[in-house]
Design a protein around this motif. Structure first.
Motif, mmCIF file in Angstrom:
data_model
loop_
_atom_site.group_PDB
_atom_site.id
_atom_site.type_symbol
_atom_site.label_atom_id
_atom_site.label_comp_id
_atom_site.label_asym_id
_atom_site.label_seq_id
_atom_site.Cartn_x
_atom_site.Cartn_y
_atom_site.Cartn_z
ATOM 1 N N LEU A 228 0.846 -1.201 0.000
ATOM 2 C CA LEU A 228 0.000 0.000 0.000
ATOM 3 C C LEU A 228 0.886 1.259 0.000
ATOM 4 C CD1 LEU A 228 -3.164 0.482 2.194
ATOM 5 C CD2 LEU A 228 -1.491 2.307 2.078
ATOM 6 N N SER A 229 2.038 1.152 0.707
ATOM 7 C CA SER A 229 2.889 2.329 0.931
ATOM 8 C C SER A 229 3.918 2.594 -0.161
ATOM 9 C CB SER A 229 3.645 2.161 2.252
ATOM 10 O OG SER A 229 2.741 2.039 3.318
ATOM 11 N N VAL A 230 4.052 1.696 -1.126
ATOM 12 C CA VAL A 230 5.132 1.863 -2.111
ATOM 13 C C VAL A 230 5.046 3.211 -2.838
ATOM 14 C CG1 VAL A 230 6.127 0.943 -4.243
ATOM 15 C CG2 VAL A 230 5.449 -0.618 -2.433
ATOM 16 N N VAL A 231 3.832 3.659 -3.111
ATOM 17 C CA VAL A 231 3.641 4.879 -3.903
ATOM 18 C C VAL A 231 4.137 6.130 -3.171
ATOM 19 C CG1 VAL A 231 1.248 5.373 -3.180
ATOM 20 C CG2 VAL A 231 1.999 5.957 -5.503
ATOM 21 N N ARG A 232 4.449 5.996 -1.877
ATOM 22 C CA ARG A 232 4.994 7.164 -1.162
ATOM 23 C C ARG A 232 6.321 7.618 -1.777
ATOM 24 N NH1 ARG A 232 8.541 5.446 2.911
ATOM 25 N NH2 ARG A 232 7.979 6.949 4.502
ATOM 26 N N ASP A 233 7.009 6.715 -2.486
ATOM 27 C CA ASP A 233 8.256 7.119 -3.141
ATOM 28 C C ASP A 233 8.009 8.177 -4.214
ATOM 29 O OD1 ASP A 233 10.370 5.735 -1.886
ATOM 30 O OD2 ASP A 233 9.640 3.860 -2.754
ATOM 31 N N ILE A 234 6.784 8.252 -4.727
ATOM 32 C CA ILE A 234 6.449 9.251 -5.744
ATOM 33 C C ILE A 234 5.793 10.472 -5.105
ATOM 34 C CG2 ILE A 234 5.062 9.729 -7.824
ATOM 35 C CD1 ILE A 234 7.348 7.711 -8.249
ATOM 36 N N CYS A 235 4.845 10.237 -4.214
ATOM 37 C CA CYS A 235 4.034 11.372 -3.765
ATOM 38 C C CYS A 235 4.017 11.564 -2.244
ATOM 39 C CB CYS A 235 2.608 11.248 -4.312
ATOM 40 S SG CYS A 235 1.790 9.685 -3.949
ATOM 41 N N GLY A 236 4.877 10.860 -1.518
ATOM 42 C CA GLY A 236 4.963 11.084 -0.075
ATOM 43 C C GLY A 236 3.895 10.324 0.685
ATOM 44 N N ASP A 237 4.121 10.137 2.008
ATOM 45 C CA ASP A 237 3.147 9.311 2.742
ATOM 46 C C ASP A 237 1.818 10.034 2.934
ATOM 47 O OD1 ASP A 237 3.986 10.991 4.797
ATOM 48 O OD2 ASP A 237 5.308 9.469 5.653
ATOM 49 N N SER A 238 1.781 11.346 2.732
ATOM 50 C CA SER A 238 0.497 12.044 2.870
ATOM 51 C C SER A 238 -0.417 11.825 1.666
ATOM 52 C CB SER A 238 0.722 13.534 3.115
ATOM 53 O OG SER A 238 1.665 14.022 2.205
ATOM 54 N N CYS A 239 0.048 11.097 0.647
ATOM 55 C CA CYS A 239 -0.880 10.809 -0.470
ATOM 56 C C CYS A 239 -1.462 9.401 -0.374
ATOM 57 C CB CYS A 239 -0.235 11.086 -1.823
ATOM 58 S SG CYS A 239 0.687 9.753 -2.527
ATOM 59 N N ASN B 270 12.062 5.877 -11.740
ATOM 60 C CA ASN B 270 11.392 7.003 -11.091
ATOM 61 C C ASN B 270 9.877 6.908 -11.206
ATOM 62 O OD1 ASN B 270 11.186 7.438 -13.762
ATOM 63 N ND2 ASN B 270 12.052 9.509 -13.766
ATOM 64 N N GLN B 271 9.385 5.676 -11.334
ATOM 65 C CA GLN B 271 7.930 5.519 -11.313
ATOM 66 C C GLN B 271 7.506 4.331 -10.456
ATOM 67 O OE1 GLN B 271 7.139 5.408 -15.528
ATOM 68 N NE2 GLN B 271 7.287 3.176 -15.595
ATOM 69 N N VAL B 272 6.263 4.380 -10.015
ATOM 70 C CA VAL B 272 5.705 3.282 -9.221
ATOM 71 C C VAL B 272 4.551 2.664 -9.998
ATOM 72 C CG1 VAL B 272 4.299 2.743 -7.180
ATOM 73 C CG2 VAL B 272 6.419 4.032 -6.926
ATOM 74 N N ARG B 273 4.594 1.346 -10.153
ATOM 75 C CA ARG B 273 3.496 0.637 -10.820
ATOM 76 C C ARG B 273 2.642 -0.046 -9.758
ATOM 77 N NH1 ARG B 273 6.113 -3.126 -15.343
ATOM 78 N NH2 ARG B 273 3.998 -3.165 -16.185
ATOM 79 N N GLN B 274 1.346 0.193 -9.810
ATOM 80 C CA GLN B 274 0.398 -0.444 -8.887
ATOM 81 C C GLN B 274 -0.547 -1.321 -9.698
ATOM 82 O OE1 GLN B 274 -1.595 3.104 -7.422
ATOM 83 N NE2 GLN B 274 -0.680 2.887 -5.394
ATOM 84 N N TRP B 275 -0.832 -2.521 -9.178
ATOM 85 C CA TRP B 275 -1.784 -3.403 -9.854
ATOM 86 C C TRP B 275 -3.001 -3.633 -8.972
ATOM 87 C CZ3 TRP B 275 3.503 -4.117 -10.346
ATOM 88 C CH2 TRP B 275 3.997 -4.046 -11.662
ATOM 89 N N TYR B 276 -4.145 -3.207 -9.465
ATOM 90 C CA TYR B 276 -5.424 -3.420 -8.790
ATOM 91 C C TYR B 276 -6.142 -4.535 -9.550
ATOM 92 C CZ TYR B 276 -4.491 1.172 -6.710
ATOM 93 O OH TYR B 276 -3.930 2.228 -6.035
ATOM 94 N N VAL B 277 -6.606 -5.556 -8.816
ATOM 95 C CA VAL B 277 -7.148 -6.745 -9.469
ATOM 96 C C VAL B 277 -8.564 -7.053 -8.972
ATOM 97 C CG1 VAL B 277 -6.764 -9.202 -9.972
ATOM 98 C CG2 VAL B 277 -4.796 -7.686 -9.599
ATOM 99 N N HIS B 278 -9.453 -7.330 -9.940
ATOM 100 C CA HIS B 278 -10.784 -7.865 -9.615
ATOM 101 C C HIS B 278 -10.744 -9.348 -9.963
ATOM 102 C CE1 HIS B 278 -15.166 -8.079 -9.253
ATOM 103 N NE2 HIS B 278 -15.119 -8.865 -10.312
ATOM 104 N N ARG B 279 -10.867 -10.204 -8.940
ATOM 105 C CA ARG B 279 -10.776 -11.654 -9.162
ATOM 106 C C ARG B 279 -12.120 -12.221 -9.599
ATOM 107 N NH1 ARG B 279 -5.540 -13.589 -9.687
ATOM 108 N NH2 ARG B 279 -4.220 -12.234 -8.414
ATOM 109 N N ASP B 280 -12.109 -13.010 -10.649
ATOM 110 C CA ASP B 280 -13.323 -13.671 -11.130
ATOM 111 C C ASP B 280 -12.888 -14.956 -11.822
ATOM 112 O OD1 ASP B 280 -15.553 -14.576 -12.522
ATOM 113 O OD2 ASP B 280 -16.251 -12.561 -13.042
ATOM 114 N N GLU B 281 -12.938 -16.036 -11.057
ATOM 115 C CA GLU B 281 -12.420 -17.317 -11.539
ATOM 116 C C GLU B 281 -13.163 -17.781 -12.788
ATOM 117 O OE1 GLU B 281 -11.830 -21.457 -9.380
ATOM 118 O OE2 GLU B 281 -11.485 -19.756 -8.025
#
Ligand code: NAG
Ligand code: NAG
Length: 476
Positions: A365-376, A451-462
């Motif tokens: 959850l916190s990885v993106v703080r490297d781009i926009c800080g923990d306040s984002c 210098n970028q963060v990749r986030q993967w959001y997944v909707h599971r549907d077997e």
């Protein structure tokens, strides 16, 4: 009185016209075949349905453990820091959709259109969001943390500690069972910028836990103002916010600051106290009072265990009461905790139980703080098409419209010891019932790449195939 003859004629003409139009429509209407979904196998063990109009990255699919894919969308996010001291609201509305409107599959004459397959599944337009300017160089050298655990659990925890304690000049004191591999974990902590002090102790766990009080007292230094006892799965969302929250108290006085359980039955079982997983903060004068040898010995020999022993010790031996800080969270909730993380309220100071009672990887959850800080973290953007991004947690759409500035928290979780709706109101109120039909993509992975963060959001549907939304964050 009968229907006037003129009206009857009109009705007849109208019916004839309808018949003609229907007949023509039937003959002339373009006959679009409802395309049936087909699947193709790519790279051995991943199948992709024909709904996917691009070539997804198979390494990513393997890493996310996706066997059948029915959607893959990528979109860039540009995080633009706001002007200094501009207080940005946590929730923000964007006047464009998250998803591209689906292209017509037939042209004006009704002929099927060949859809241009996008090579890399990426949408053209980036999302641009305003984020708070991250504070620089947090100095938390006046706060010490203490944790009683085992070496292997400490080894797992240091990576998570790094998210909030790394490079902040705070110190973490760990009391662990004797273990020959302590140096290995020490080296890992050093690399992550954590000031970790490991002490081996063969005391039984409950004694070791309370021994943290004396251990922290022995280690106070001139700048120490707070000592905090945590569990090895206590996670602070932002050190700068924590430092600010503690500065509201006069730490030259006795202070016992903590969070209650969010569930009344738990308070009934364990007592009105600072629940250990939320973090128990003792101001320096209180810490020294509790570590007075007579007081300490009396408390160490109490029947009460863990965080309870600390509370009874404080109440029995000092004139200090609990000061509740509602940002500190024990999170005595199980199962689906999405309502808490998607509330769009001020993010919590601490969270707990996130790798046991429920599963939310706080490190990812916190990885993106490297781009926009923990306040984002956990900031929310709502798109025109009703989709809501909660940064680091989810992309969702409620089944029924919810006011964008809704104040209630969705009660999604299950409780312990017979907790009901009212059991949570003292911490989570106002609340609303769960939306059982909410459509969710949950964060499953995030990595920093250059210098970028990749986030993967997944909707599971077997059955129908998993759906993936990838966001690539960069600083603007
Ligand atoms: C099949 O999936 C596993 C992950 O479970 C992966 O490691 C492996 O490389 C995949 N095989 C092929 C042929 O892609
Ligand atoms: C610590 O964790 C790492 C993985 O991050 C693992 O390779 C190592 O063996 C662990 N060490 C101990 C002592 O548990």
């Amino acid at each position: 009185m009968g229907t006037p003859i003129v009206a009857r004629k009109r009705l007849l003409r109208f019916l004839v016209a309808i018949c003609l139009v229907s007949a023509f429509s039937f003959v002339l209407w373009p006959h679009v075949e409802q395309p049936s979904v087909t699947t193709t196998t790519i790279s051995g063990n991943v199948t992709v349905t024909s709904d996917v109009q691009c070539d997804p990255d198979t390494d990513v699919l393997n890493r996310l453990n996706i066997r059948k894919l029915s959607q893959y969308v990528r979109r860039d996010v540009i995080a633009v820091p706001s002007a200094a001291n501009d207080p940005l609201p946590i929730k923000h509305l964007l006047n464009y959709p998250l998803f591209e409107p689906s292209l017509p599959s037939v042209d004006a004459q009704g002929n099927p259109l060949e859809e241009p397959a996008q090579k890399d599944c990426k949408m053209d337009d980036p999302i641009t969001v305003q984020v708070p300017r991250p504070p620089r160089n947090v100095d938390a050298s006046h706060i010490d943390f203490g944790v009683a655990t085992t070496l292997s659990r400490l080894n797992d925890s240091v990576e998570q500690f790094a998210h909030w304690a790394g490079y902040t000049r705070t110190r973490i004191f760990a009391l662990i069972e004797p273990d020959a591999r302590a140096a290995e974990v020490q080296a890992k902590a050093d690399l992550l910028g954590i000031n970790l002090y490991i002490t081996e102790s063969d005391e039984e766990y409950q004694r070791r836990y309370f021994s943290l009080v004396a251990h922290l007292a022995q280690n106070v230094r001139s700048q120490t103002r707070w000592s905090c006892i945590i569990d090895d799965d206590t996670f602070f969302m932002s050190m700068s916010t924590l430092v600010k929250a503690l500065s509201e108290y006069d730490d030259t006085k006795n202070y016992y600051v903590g969070g209650l359980s969010e569930s009344i039955p738990q308070i009934g079982v364990f007592g009105l106290m600072g629940f250990g997983g939320a973090g128990v903060f003792l101001s320096r004068p209180l810490l020294l009072e509790l570590s007075d040898p007579d007081v300490f010995e009396a408390c160490q020999n109490m029947d009460f265990t863990g965080d309870r022993r600390i509370s009874i010790c404080v109440y029995q031996n000092t004139e200090t009461h609990l000061t509740i800080n509602h940002g500190l969270h024990q999170l005595d909730v199980t199962g689906d905790v999405s309502g808490f993380f998607e509330s769009g309220r001020q993010p919590p100071l601490s969270v707990h139980h996130w790798k046991s009672w429920f599963h939310t990887d706080m490190g990812k959850l916190s990885v993106v703080r490297d781009i926009c800080g923990d306040s984002c973290l956990l900031r929310q953007w709502q798109f025109e098409d009703g989709w809501i991004l909660t940064n680091g947690y989810s992309i969702i759409k409620y089944s029924l419209p919810v006011d964008p500035f809704e104040k209630t928290m969705e009660l999604t979780w299950d409780g312990e010891n017979g907790a009901v709706y009212e059991s949570y109101l003292h911490e989570f109120g106002p609340m609303r019932p769960k939306d059982e039909q909410k459509y969710s993509y949950l964060l499953e992975d995030a990595v920093l790449e250059g210098n970028q963060v990749r986030q993967w959001y997944v909707h599971r549907d077997e059955a129908n195939g998993d759906q993936v939304f990838e966001l690539t964050w960069r600083a603007g």
